[in-house]
Design a protein around this motif. Sequence first.
Motif, PDB file in Angstrom:
ATOM      1  N   LEU A  21       7.170  -5.280  -3.504  1.00  0.00           N
ATOM      2  CA  LEU A  21       8.342  -4.411  -3.648  1.00  0.00           C
ATOM      3  C   LEU A  21       8.558  -3.567  -2.399  1.00  0.00           C
ATOM      4  O   LEU A  21       9.701  -3.328  -1.991  1.00  0.00           O
ATOM      5  N   THR A  22       7.479  -3.126  -1.781  1.00  0.00           N
ATOM      6  CA  THR A  22       7.595  -2.360  -0.535  1.00  0.00           C
ATOM      7  C   THR A  22       8.175  -3.234   0.565  1.00  0.00           C
ATOM      8  O   THR A  22       9.086  -2.805   1.290  1.00  0.00           O
ATOM      9  N   ASP A  23       7.700  -4.457   0.695  1.00  0.00           N
ATOM     10  CA  ASP A  23       8.235  -5.374   1.702  1.00  0.00           C
ATOM     11  C   ASP A  23       9.718  -5.659   1.460  1.00  0.00           C
ATOM     12  O   ASP A  23      10.514  -5.699   2.401  1.00  0.00           O
ATOM     13  N   LEU A  24      10.077  -5.869   0.203  1.00  0.00           N
ATOM     14  CA  LEU A  24      11.476  -6.140  -0.135  1.00  0.00           C
ATOM     15  C   LEU A  24      12.350  -4.944   0.267  1.00  0.00           C
ATOM     16  O   LEU A  24      13.380  -5.109   0.919  1.00  0.00           O
ATOM     17  N   TYR A  25      11.931  -3.746  -0.118  1.00  0.00           N
ATOM     18  CA  TYR A  25      12.698  -2.546   0.219  1.00  0.00           C
ATOM     19  C   TYR A  25      12.778  -2.349   1.729  1.00  0.00           C
ATOM     20  O   TYR A  25      13.844  -2.011   2.271  1.00  0.00           O
ATOM     21  N   ASN A  26      11.675  -2.587   2.435  1.00  0.00           N
ATOM     22  CA  ASN A  26      11.665  -2.402   3.885  1.00  0.00           C
ATOM     23  C   ASN A  26      12.640  -3.327   4.598  1.00  0.00           C
ATOM     24  O   ASN A  26      13.159  -2.969   5.660  1.00  0.00           O
ATOM     25  N   VAL A  40      10.437   2.427   7.897  1.00  0.00           N
ATOM     26  CA  VAL A  40       9.796   1.593   6.886  1.00  0.00           C
ATOM     27  C   VAL A  40       8.617   2.331   6.272  1.00  0.00           C
ATOM     28  O   VAL A  40       8.085   3.283   6.845  1.00  0.00           O
ATOM     29  N   PHE A  41       8.227   1.879   5.095  1.00  0.00           N
ATOM     30  CA  PHE A  41       7.146   2.476   4.329  1.00  0.00           C
ATOM     31  C   PHE A  41       5.926   1.562   4.324  1.00  0.00           C
ATOM     32  O   PHE A  41       6.073   0.338   4.336  1.00  0.00           O
ATOM     33  N   THR A  42       4.759   2.156   4.240  1.00  0.00           N
ATOM     34  CA  THR A  42       3.564   1.395   3.892  1.00  0.00           C
ATOM     35  C   THR A  42       3.513   1.345   2.372  1.00  0.00           C
ATOM     36  O   THR A  42       4.169   2.146   1.684  1.00  0.00           O
TER      37      THR A  42
END
Length: 176
Positions: A21-26, A40-42
């Motif tokens: 989900l983090t990769d998708l949002y990033n 971007v977020f970790t």
Amino acid sequence: MVSDSTEVQVRPGVEDDLRVLTDLYNHYVRETPITFDTAVFTAEERRPWLLSHLEDERHPLLVATATPSDRILGYATASPFRPKAAYDTSVEVTVYLAPDAGGRGVGTLLYKALFEALADQDVHRAYAGIAQPNEASGRLHTRFGFRHVGTYREVGRKFGRYWDVAWYEKALPQGR
């Protein structure tokens, strides 16, 4: 790649979804003005966001997966609209899809499940802010009974330009 014959399942989000989900949002942070986050977020930075949805029935996180691969195709959330107590019965809703999952009904399945999950909650109104232009998101929200209530002009700056945000509102059935 999502094929037309891919079966899609919607389920509640779980902690193991965090990295994907983090990769998708990033993707949206890096590539689009759809979110006004600019860095971007970790996964660890995103963990409080995920846990807040897992712990609060009024603010669910639902995930769409392709079967049989279980690949995550997107997610939908309801989040607090504003932090003050009088806003507690209002939510802000959103859908994010994998870049290759658009136009295949995944967003529709996610929103259908999200509004079913909200039906038994003490939620009166749902709101959605849509960075402009975004015709696909506008159509999705209109299909679910949202109406355009106004536009904030040039409210966010990203990628060296200003972006408008159109706000949509939907009355929800009183489940409680």
